[in-house]
Design a protein around this motif. Structure first.
Motif, PDB file in Angstrom:
ATOM      1  N   TYR A 183       0.846  -1.198   0.000  1.00  0.00           N
ATOM      2  CA  TYR A 183       0.000   0.000   0.000  1.00  0.00           C
ATOM      3  C   TYR A 183       0.876   1.239   0.000  1.00  0.00           C
ATOM      4  CZ  TYR A 183      -3.816  -3.139   1.349  1.00  0.00           C
ATOM      5  OH  TYR A 183      -4.748  -4.153   1.388  1.00  0.00           O
ATOM      6  N   GLY A 184       1.980   1.167   0.774  1.00  0.00           N
ATOM      7  CA  GLY A 184       2.910   2.286   0.880  1.00  0.00           C
ATOM      8  C   GLY A 184       4.314   1.751   0.656  1.00  0.00           C
ATOM      9  N   PRO A 185       5.292   2.242   1.379  1.00  0.00           N
ATOM     10  CA  PRO A 185       6.656   1.750   1.170  1.00  0.00           C
ATOM     11  C   PRO A 185       6.885   0.311   1.658  1.00  0.00           C
ATOM     12  CG  PRO A 185       6.620   3.561   2.797  1.00  0.00           C
ATOM     13  CD  PRO A 185       5.218   3.404   2.278  1.00  0.00           C
ATOM     14  N   ALA A 186       6.154  -0.116   2.688  1.00  0.00           N
ATOM     15  CA  ALA A 186       6.428  -1.447   3.249  1.00  0.00           C
ATOM     16  C   ALA A 186       5.730  -2.536   2.432  1.00  0.00           C
ATOM     17  CB  ALA A 186       5.948  -1.499   4.696  1.00  0.00           C
ATOM     18  N   PRO A 187       6.468  -3.559   2.026  1.00  0.00           N
ATOM     19  CA  PRO A 187       5.820  -4.642   1.297  1.00  0.00           C
ATOM     20  C   PRO A 187       4.817  -5.379   2.184  1.00  0.00           C
ATOM     21  CG  PRO A 187       8.125  -5.183   1.742  1.00  0.00           C
ATOM     22  CD  PRO A 187       7.909  -3.779   2.218  1.00  0.00           C
ATOM     23  N   VAL A 188       3.647  -5.660   1.659  1.00  0.00           N
ATOM     24  CA  VAL A 188       2.629  -6.414   2.408  1.00  0.00           C
ATOM     25  C   VAL A 188       2.632  -7.875   1.956  1.00  0.00           C
ATOM     26  CG1 VAL A 188       0.139  -6.679   2.773  1.00  0.00           C
ATOM     27  CG2 VAL A 188       1.184  -4.416   2.920  1.00  0.00           C
ATOM     28  N   LEU A 189       2.758  -8.095   0.658  1.00  0.00           N
ATOM     29  CA  LEU A 189       2.873  -9.468   0.140  1.00  0.00           C
ATOM     30  C   LEU A 189       4.056  -9.523  -0.819  1.00  0.00           C
ATOM     31  CD1 LEU A 189      -0.892 -10.282  -0.604  1.00  0.00           C
ATOM     32  CD2 LEU A 189       0.499 -11.220   1.258  1.00  0.00           C
ATOM     33  N   THR A 190       4.837 -10.587  -0.728  1.00  0.00           N
ATOM     34  CA  THR A 190       5.950 -10.774  -1.668  1.00  0.00           C
ATOM     35  C   THR A 190       5.997 -12.228  -2.114  1.00  0.00           C
ATOM     36  OG1 THR A 190       7.395 -11.063   0.239  1.00  0.00           O
ATOM     37  CG2 THR A 190       7.524  -8.950  -0.860  1.00  0.00           C
ATOM     38  N   SER A 199      -8.105 -28.041   3.115  1.00  0.00           N
ATOM     39  CA  SER A 199      -6.861 -27.475   2.614  1.00  0.00           C
ATOM     40  C   SER A 199      -6.577 -26.122   3.254  1.00  0.00           C
ATOM     41  CB  SER A 199      -6.966 -27.409   1.087  1.00  0.00           C
ATOM     42  OG  SER A 199      -6.770 -26.150   0.568  1.00  0.00           O
ATOM     43  N   LEU A 200      -5.312 -25.882   3.540  1.00  0.00           N
ATOM     44  CA  LEU A 200      -4.907 -24.664   4.241  1.00  0.00           C
ATOM     45  C   LEU A 200      -3.710 -24.014   3.566  1.00  0.00           C
ATOM     46  CD1 LEU A 200      -5.021 -25.892   7.963  1.00  0.00           C
ATOM     47  CD2 LEU A 200      -6.748 -24.514   6.759  1.00  0.00           C
ATOM     48  N   LEU A 201      -3.617 -22.710   3.821  1.00  0.00           N
ATOM     49  CA  LEU A 201      -2.484 -21.933   3.344  1.00  0.00           C
ATOM     50  C   LEU A 201      -2.039 -21.082   4.529  1.00  0.00           C
ATOM     51  CD1 LEU A 201      -1.469 -21.262   0.283  1.00  0.00           C
ATOM     52  CD2 LEU A 201      -2.615 -19.107   0.725  1.00  0.00           C
ATOM     53  N   ALA A 202      -0.801 -21.238   4.943  1.00  0.00           N
ATOM     54  CA  ALA A 202      -0.273 -20.396   6.023  1.00  0.00           C
ATOM     55  C   ALA A 202       0.397 -19.194   5.393  1.00  0.00           C
ATOM     56  CB  ALA A 202       0.714 -21.186   6.873  1.00  0.00           C
ATOM     57  N   LEU A 203      -0.033 -18.008   5.812  1.00  0.00           N
ATOM     58  CA  LEU A 203       0.442 -16.775   5.184  1.00  0.00           C
ATOM     59  C   LEU A 203       1.106 -15.874   6.212  1.00  0.00           C
ATOM     60  CD1 LEU A 203       0.111 -15.261   2.342  1.00  0.00           C
ATOM     61  CD2 LEU A 203      -1.667 -13.946   3.494  1.00  0.00           C
ATOM     62  N   ASN A 204       2.286 -15.409   5.889  1.00  0.00           N
ATOM     63  CA  ASN A 204       2.883 -14.325   6.652  1.00  0.00           C
ATOM     64  C   ASN A 204       3.674 -13.469   5.666  1.00  0.00           C
ATOM     65  OD1 ASN A 204       3.844 -12.549   8.474  1.00  0.00           O
ATOM     66  ND2 ASN A 204       4.851 -14.052   9.805  1.00  0.00           N
ATOM     67  N   HIS A 205       2.962 -12.615   4.985  1.00  0.00           N
ATOM     68  CA  HIS A 205       3.494 -11.771   3.911  1.00  0.00           C
ATOM     69  C   HIS A 205       3.931 -12.561   2.687  1.00  0.00           C
ATOM     70  CE1 HIS A 205       3.013  -8.414   6.543  1.00  0.00           C
ATOM     71  NE2 HIS A 205       3.748  -9.002   7.470  1.00  0.00           N
ATOM     72  N   THR A 206       4.045 -13.883   2.829  1.00  0.00           N
ATOM     73  CA  THR A 206       4.240 -14.765   1.694  1.00  0.00           C
ATOM     74  C   THR A 206       3.684 -16.118   2.117  1.00  0.00           C
ATOM     75  OG1 THR A 206       5.820 -15.490   0.010  1.00  0.00           O
ATOM     76  CG2 THR A 206       6.573 -15.574   2.322  1.00  0.00           C
ATOM     77  N   VAL A 207       3.624 -17.069   1.185  1.00  0.00           N
ATOM     78  CA  VAL A 207       3.079 -18.378   1.538  1.00  0.00           C
ATOM     79  C   VAL A 207       4.137 -19.161   2.308  1.00  0.00           C
ATOM     80  CG1 VAL A 207       2.135 -20.540   0.657  1.00  0.00           C
ATOM     81  CG2 VAL A 207       1.584 -18.379  -0.486  1.00  0.00           C
TER      82      VAL A 207
END
Ligand code: ADP
Ligand code: MG
Length: 274
Positions: free
Chosen positions: A32-39, A216-224
């Motif tokens: 959204y701004g300078p900090a990456p939220v998803l990579t 089925s699950l996906l663990a997310l913390n800014h990436t998978v």
């Protein structure tokens, strides 16, 4: 909602569906701004999937849903949607203005995408009744949305999302603010919808009450961090990498159970370490 009949797959491949890809994210990044939220997000949502996205607050779950919905565009990478894909979105209850003076029926009908006339057609009325009945809120059509319980509010938003006959239903924290019985009924309802052909991807912070019961699950913390069935994703190692804190996982009746190191457990933890 069978926790056992899944197969382990690779990174970002949600395992419960063997159908064609509805949406594929390749190397997706967002900020959204300078900090990456998803990579570096790699994810394939396949027809038939019933997937839960788990991760701590601020890990990018809602952002991922908005990218899948198409209301946000990635700053890098690509999102491929199957042509003509219909996506329904159920927002998080907290993001809703409950003082908006509408009834259940009006709120559900507002979702009609091509709204040429302000009043519903006979066909739309019939569809509305059928959907409200199916969700067990047929008798609430004329109730003001403010007068609903948490579980009823969620059903209304599911009804609203179903009015466009979506191939894919995206739901943000559908069991938050919903009591135990409603949560249980909600999981059954979603299991039935999935069995009837709707692909579902939801976010949840409820590991034991919701995530452990999904195929089925996906663990997310800014990436998978991990993708797979509950036995592969609800593990001490994946949870520590996802939530950044050690968590204990037990097996109970074939389901993983996370011992939540919440504040109420602090004395126990202190005794253990001391
Ligand atoms: P989650 O749903 O997992 O709690 P979000 O996707 O809502 O995470 O948010 C991920 C990060 O992006 C958080 O740091 C949040 O503060 C930030 N964020 C979310 N929405 C916006 C926005 N509209 N503008 C700026 N930052 C945002
Ligand atoms: Mg969120």
């Amino acid at each position: 909602m069978n926790a056992t009949d899944y197969h382990g797959h690779g990174h970002g491949e949600t395992p419960s569906g063997t159908g064609e890809s509805l949406i594929t994210l390749t190397d997706v990044a967002f900020r959204y701004g300078p900090a990456p939220v998803l990579t570096d997000v790699e994810l394939t949502v396949r027809r038939g999937n019933f997937t839960g996205v788990v991760g701590p607050s601020g890990s990018g779950k809602t952002t991922l849903l908005r990218l899948l919905l198409g209301t946000l565009r990635p700053v890098a990478g690509t999102i491929d949607r199957s042509p003509g894909l219909r996506v329904g979105y159920v927002p998080q209850l907290e993001s809703v203005d409950w003082n908006f003076p509408v009834t259940v029926a009006e709120c559900v009908l507002m979702s009609r995408s091509e709204r040429r006339v302000p009043w519903p057609s006979r066909r739309e009325r019939a569809e509305l009744s059928a959907i409200l009945e199916r969700l067990g809120i047929g008798d609430l059509a004329n109730r003001h949305i403010r007068a609903l319980s948490g579980g009823q509010q969620q059903r209304m938003f599911i009804a609203r999302a179903l009015m466009c006959s979506p191939d894919l239903l995206l739901m943000d924290e559908p069991t938050t603010g919903v009591d135990f019985t409603s949560r249980h009924e909600m999981l059954h309802l979603l299991g039935d919808l999935n069995a009837a052909g709707t692909t579902i991807l939801l976010t949840t912070h409820d590991l034991n009450g919701v995530a452990a019961h999904l195929p089925s699950l996906l663990a997310l913390n800014h990436t998978v961090i991990a993708a797979g069935g509950p036995a592969e994703v609800i593990t001490a190692s994946v949870l520590e990498r996802t939530f950044g804190a050690p968590m204990e996982v037990l097996q109970h009746l074939g389901l993983p159970v996370v011992l939540d190191p919440g504040p109420h457990l602090a004395p126990v933890r202190a005794r253990r370490t001391g």
